[in-house]
Design a protein around this motif. Structure first.
Motif, PDB file in Angstrom:
ATOM      1  N   VAL A  56      48.440  72.238  -1.471  1.00  0.00           N
ATOM      2  CA  VAL A  56      48.635  72.514  -2.934  1.00  0.00           C
ATOM      3  C   VAL A  56      47.284  71.095  -3.393  1.00  0.00           C
ATOM      4  N   LEU A  57      46.228  71.329  -4.188  1.00  0.00           N
ATOM      5  CA  LEU A  57      45.057  71.555  -5.006  1.00  0.00           C
ATOM      6  C   LEU A  57      45.328  70.197  -5.811  1.00  0.00           C
ATOM      7  N   ILE A  58      44.287  68.754  -4.708  1.00  0.00           N
ATOM      8  CA  ILE A  58      44.872  67.941  -6.595  1.00  0.00           C
ATOM      9  C   ILE A  58      43.004  67.716  -7.262  1.00  0.00           C
ATOM     10  N   GLY A  59      43.041  67.724  -8.602  1.00  0.00           N
ATOM     11  CA  GLY A  59      41.661  67.676  -9.001  1.00  0.00           C
ATOM     12  C   GLY A  59      41.384  66.298  -9.110  1.00  0.00           C
ATOM     13  N   ASP A  60      40.886  66.284  -8.081  1.00  0.00           N
ATOM     14  CA  ASP A  60      39.481  64.824  -7.686  1.00  0.00           C
ATOM     15  C   ASP A  60      38.411  65.349  -6.883  1.00  0.00           C
ATOM     16  N   ASP A  61      37.227  64.187  -7.501  1.00  0.00           N
ATOM     17  CA  ASP A  61      36.316  64.871  -6.717  1.00  0.00           C
ATOM     18  C   ASP A  61      36.011  64.344  -5.059  1.00  0.00           C
ATOM     19  N   SER A  62      37.126  63.499  -3.932  1.00  0.00           N
ATOM     20  CA  SER A  62      36.621  62.437  -3.437  1.00  0.00           C
ATOM     21  C   SER A  62      37.051  63.186  -2.004  1.00  0.00           C
ATOM     22  N   PHE A  63      36.582  63.406  -1.186  1.00  0.00           N
ATOM     23  CA  PHE A  63      37.094  64.308  -0.686  1.00  0.00           C
ATOM     24  C   PHE A  63      38.349  63.867   0.460  1.00  0.00           C
ATOM     25  N   ASN A  64      39.626  64.982   0.698  1.00  0.00           N
ATOM     26  CA  ASN A  64      40.692  64.002   0.713  1.00  0.00           C
ATOM     27  C   ASN A  64      41.503  65.209   1.257  1.00  0.00           C
ATOM     28  N   ALA A  65      41.858  65.296   2.337  1.00  0.00           N
ATOM     29  CA  ALA A  65      43.371  65.947   2.808  1.00  0.00           C
ATOM     30  C   ALA A  65      44.430  65.439   3.790  1.00  0.00           C
ATOM     31  N   PHE A  66      45.726  66.009   2.805  1.00  0.00           N
ATOM     32  CA  PHE A  66      46.804  65.214   4.193  1.00  0.00           C
ATOM     33  C   PHE A  66      47.588  65.729   3.465  1.00  0.00           C
ATOM     34  N   VAL A  67      48.605  65.431   4.675  1.00  0.00           N
ATOM     35  CA  VAL A  67      49.686  66.051   4.359  1.00  0.00           C
ATOM     36  C   VAL A  67      51.208  65.534   4.423  1.00  0.00           C
ATOM     37  N   ALA A  68      51.827  65.587   3.183  1.00  0.00           N
ATOM     38  CA  ALA A  68      53.050  64.797   2.718  1.00  0.00           C
ATOM     39  C   ALA A  68      54.110  64.599   3.280  1.00  0.00           C
ATOM     40  N   ASP A  69      54.489  65.675   3.509  1.00  0.00           N
ATOM     41  CA  ASP A  69      56.506  65.699   4.299  1.00  0.00           C
ATOM     42  C   ASP A  69      56.271  66.776   5.107  1.00  0.00           C
ATOM     43  N   GLY A  70      55.088  67.477   6.371  1.00  0.00           N
ATOM     44  CA  GLY A  70      55.270  68.742   6.693  1.00  0.00           C
ATOM     45  C   GLY A  70      55.746  69.950   6.092  1.00  0.00           C
ATOM     46  N   LYS A  71      55.784  70.445   5.037  1.00  0.00           N
ATOM     47  CA  LYS A  71      55.656  71.146   4.111  1.00  0.00           C
ATOM     48  C   LYS A  71      54.566  71.532   2.646  1.00  0.00           C
ATOM     49  N   ARG A  72      53.738  70.123   2.709  1.00  0.00           N
ATOM     50  CA  ARG A  72      52.582  70.729   2.365  1.00  0.00           C
ATOM     51  C   ARG A  72      51.462  69.919   2.720  1.00  0.00           C
ATOM     52  N   ILE A  73      50.103  70.562   2.949  1.00  0.00           N
ATOM     53  CA  ILE A  73      48.927  70.396   2.840  1.00  0.00           C
ATOM     54  C   ILE A  73      48.419  69.936   1.566  1.00  0.00           C
ATOM     55  N   PHE A  74      47.768  68.513   0.773  1.00  0.00           N
ATOM     56  CA  PHE A  74      47.279  68.474  -0.295  1.00  0.00           C
ATOM     57  C   PHE A  74      45.899  68.780   0.184  1.00  0.00           C
ATOM     58  N   ILE A  75      44.925  69.391  -0.557  1.00  0.00           N
ATOM     59  CA  ILE A  75      43.539  69.195  -0.637  1.00  0.00           C
ATOM     60  C   ILE A  75      42.678  68.955  -2.197  1.00  0.00           C
ATOM     61  N   ASN A  76      42.164  68.145  -2.003  1.00  0.00           N
ATOM     62  CA  ASN A  76      41.455  68.110  -2.797  1.00  0.00           C
ATOM     63  C   ASN A  76      40.327  68.657  -3.710  1.00  0.00           C
ATOM     64  N   THR A  77      40.468  69.369  -4.301  1.00  0.00           N
ATOM     65  CA  THR A  77      38.709  70.053  -5.410  1.00  0.00           C
ATOM     66  C   THR A  77      37.714  69.799  -4.148  1.00  0.00           C
ATOM     67  N   GLY A  78      37.413  68.537  -4.432  1.00  0.00           N
ATOM     68  CA  GLY A  78      35.837  68.322  -4.139  1.00  0.00           C
ATOM     69  C   GLY A  78      35.995  68.028  -2.713  1.00  0.00           C
ATOM     70  N   THR A  79      37.026  68.315  -1.608  1.00  0.00           N
ATOM     71  CA  THR A  79      36.965  68.966  -0.671  1.00  0.00           C
ATOM     72  C   THR A  79      36.234  69.848  -0.118  1.00  0.00           C
ATOM     73  N   LEU A  80      37.081  70.610  -1.216  1.00  0.00           N
ATOM     74  CA  LEU A  80      36.239  71.936  -1.092  1.00  0.00           C
ATOM     75  C   LEU A  80      35.192  71.993  -2.345  1.00  0.00           C
ATOM     76  N   LYS A  81      34.276  71.269  -3.062  1.00  0.00           N
ATOM     77  CA  LYS A  81      33.682  71.867  -3.661  1.00  0.00           C
ATOM     78  C   LYS A  81      32.189  70.748  -2.498  1.00  0.00           C
ATOM     79  N   GLN A  82      32.675  70.356  -1.786  1.00  0.00           N
ATOM     80  CA  GLN A  82      31.757  69.928  -1.106  1.00  0.00           C
ATOM     81  C   GLN A  82      31.191  70.361   0.005  1.00  0.00           C
TER      82      GLN A  82
END
Ligand SMILES: [Zn+2]
Length: 495
Positions: free
Chosen positions: A96-122
């Motif tokens: 799941v993509l989060i619109g945020d310029d900082s670097f982040n990625a995390f697992v919320a519930d074992g079903k989804r990995i959230f990743i910031n668009t900042g991670t992708l941009k960087q």
């Protein structure tokens, strides 16, 4: 795919708001006609940042979920081999993509990995992103979530807490070392709740090392280099040391202890695939993804700064074309997009952008042709199908409503938790004069938006109009029998 939040605004928001006021990340104020006030675009769009100007969409306090067919498809291609060797193919894990310029990625519930668009941009290469995703996969496979989940019981949904983390609200001069709040330097965190969040969300050091090892195993098994992961973590560690005021949220949840990085470095260099590069076609898609993010999140000046005012690469032209439709004249934007199409006539996302540009310019009828082509070339991507449905509805042409209903139903089969998709479906049924189905679709949308009272009212009305025991009657009955979650969940739709 059954993602969690929906496509426009309504869903994933952290504050109470009536549904239907979504704002496209790339859209300027305004809107017209039938769709006025509704988010246009099921394409690239931000969920949740309802009232923000595009430039503010990066605001740390207002995380937004981004839905985008192109980027999500790329993320699936990045994760598929990793999930396979990790034995997680059956788990249907979403990125799941989060619109945020900082670097982040995390697992919320074992079903989804959230990743910031900042991670992708960087991240300059697919390998860097894949390394981070492999590490997160290691946390899932290692079951590191159970402890966090227990502690988060009161939060009701890991997603909410996860969004807080993504928002970076807790980042304030945290030192490395212990992740449980006991390290020297933690005093820079002044707010008690931040310490709570931090201890809730940070992995234990042993879990970090286990996730690193798992990631290395996955990368080896898929013959990919660990170099990107190593580079990323080393960079985060350096940031952590030198920029204590603006530490990335990722480094807080994934403590970058010096000893951990040293072990990782040692192991990574033993990989026989250390010098393997990403396949050129994957790198090309990665570059286009970054260009898209730049086009949607920067001003035209920002785009020019990054790619050069005359940059002639495909990514540069892609970013400029997106910027042109967001900020410029529609005809100029279409000319630029057509030039991209001439270069890659089978790229579905160029047609999608063209349709989206027309749609946002209030020219729904012009959007239909390009979007039909995008659906075809993308193998029926559900987000693009729903965008086509939206364009068809925007014409107000009753002869197009059968197609709108069909496209939206196809899209919703694969994206059933999309409130805006259901809302458009209700509009299409309404234009056809099919009021029972319009009510039912509206009820579904309300349910997914967390508006349970409205959902019940609509479902009650729908139920009286369907024959007893018919499929529509049964669906309405299901909605009436739905038990709303507790207050914490009521803030937003169920992921
Ligand atoms: Zn970690």
């Amino acid at each position: 795919m059954m993602p969690l939040l929906r496509l426009d605004n309504p869903s994933l928001r952290l504050t109470h708001r009536p549904a239907g006021r979504g704002r496209h990340l790339g859209r300027r104020a305004g809107g017209r006609g039938l769709l006025r006030g509704l988010a246009t675009g099921l394409g690239f769009l931000a969920v949740g940042a309802l009232d923000m100007q595009p430039a503010m969409a990066q605001s740390k306090r207002n995380p937004t979920i981004i839905r985008d067919a192109e980027i999500e498809t790329l993320m699936r291609d990045y994760t598929r081999p990793i999930f396979k060797v990790a034995g997680l193919t059956q788990q249907n894990i979403q990125v799941v993509l989060i619109g945020d310029d900082s670097f982040n990625a995390f697992v919320a519930d074992g079903k989804r990995i959230f990743i910031n668009t900042g991670t992708l941009k960087q991240s300059a290469t697919p390998n860097e992103v894949i390394g981070v995703l492999a590490h997160e996969t290691g946390h899932i496979a290692g079951g590191h979530l159970a402890r966090m989940r227990q502690q988060m019981e009161n939060a009701q949904t890991a997603a909410i807490v996860g969004m807080l983390l993504a928002a970076g609200g807790m980042a304030a001069g945290v030192s490395t070392g212990s992740n449980m709040g006991g390290s020297a330097g933690a005093g820079a965190m002044t707010m008690p709740q931040e310490i709570v969040r931090r201890s809730l969300l940070a992995y234990q050091r042993s879990e970090e090392q286990a996730a690193d090892r798992s990631a290395l195993t996955y990368l080896n098994a898929t013959k990919q280099s660990p170099a990107g992961m190593l580079k990323t973590f080393e960079r985060l560690q350096n940031d952590q040391i030198f920029i204590s005021q603006r530490i990335d949220p990722y480094a807080i949840s994934h403590p970058m202890a010096a000893e951990r990085i040293a072990v990782l470095e040692d192991l990574a260099h033993k990989s026989p695939y250390f010098d393997v590069k990403d396949p050129p076609e994957l790198q090309a898609r990665h570059d286009m993804m970054r260009a898209k993010l730049v086009g949607y999140t920067q001003t035209p000046d920002g785009v020019a700064r990054i790619y050069g005012p005359q940059g002639n690469t495909l990514p540069a032209r892609y970013a400029r074309a997106i910027s042109a439709y967001r900020y410029g004249n529609i005809n100029d934007a279409i000319r630029q997009i057509d030039a991209l199409i001439a270069e890659q006539p089978r790229n579905p996302y160029f047609y999608e952008i063209k349709g989206q540009a027309y749609l946002e310019a209030g020219r729904g009828r012009d959007a239909i042709g390009p979007l039909r082509r995008a659906v075809e070339l993308s193998d029926g991507n559900p987000l693009i199908r729903m965008l086509l449905g939206q364009a068809l509805i925007a014409t107000n042409d009753k002869s197009l409503m059968d197609e709108a209903v069909r496209e939206l139903n196809f899209g919703l089969q694969r994206e059933p938790s999309s409130p805006i998709g259901w809302r458009y479906l209700a509009m299409a049924y309404g234009q056809r004069g099919d009021y029972p189905n319009a009510d039912l679709a509206s009820a579904q949308s309300a349910l997914l938006s967390g508006e349970y009272k409205l959902a019940r009212e609509l479902a009650t009305r729908a139920k009286t109009k369907f024959p007893l025991g018919s499929p529509g009657w049964l669906k309405a009955d299901d909605i009436l029998n739905f038990k709303p979650p507790q207050e914490a969940m009521r803030r937003k739709p169920t992921p």
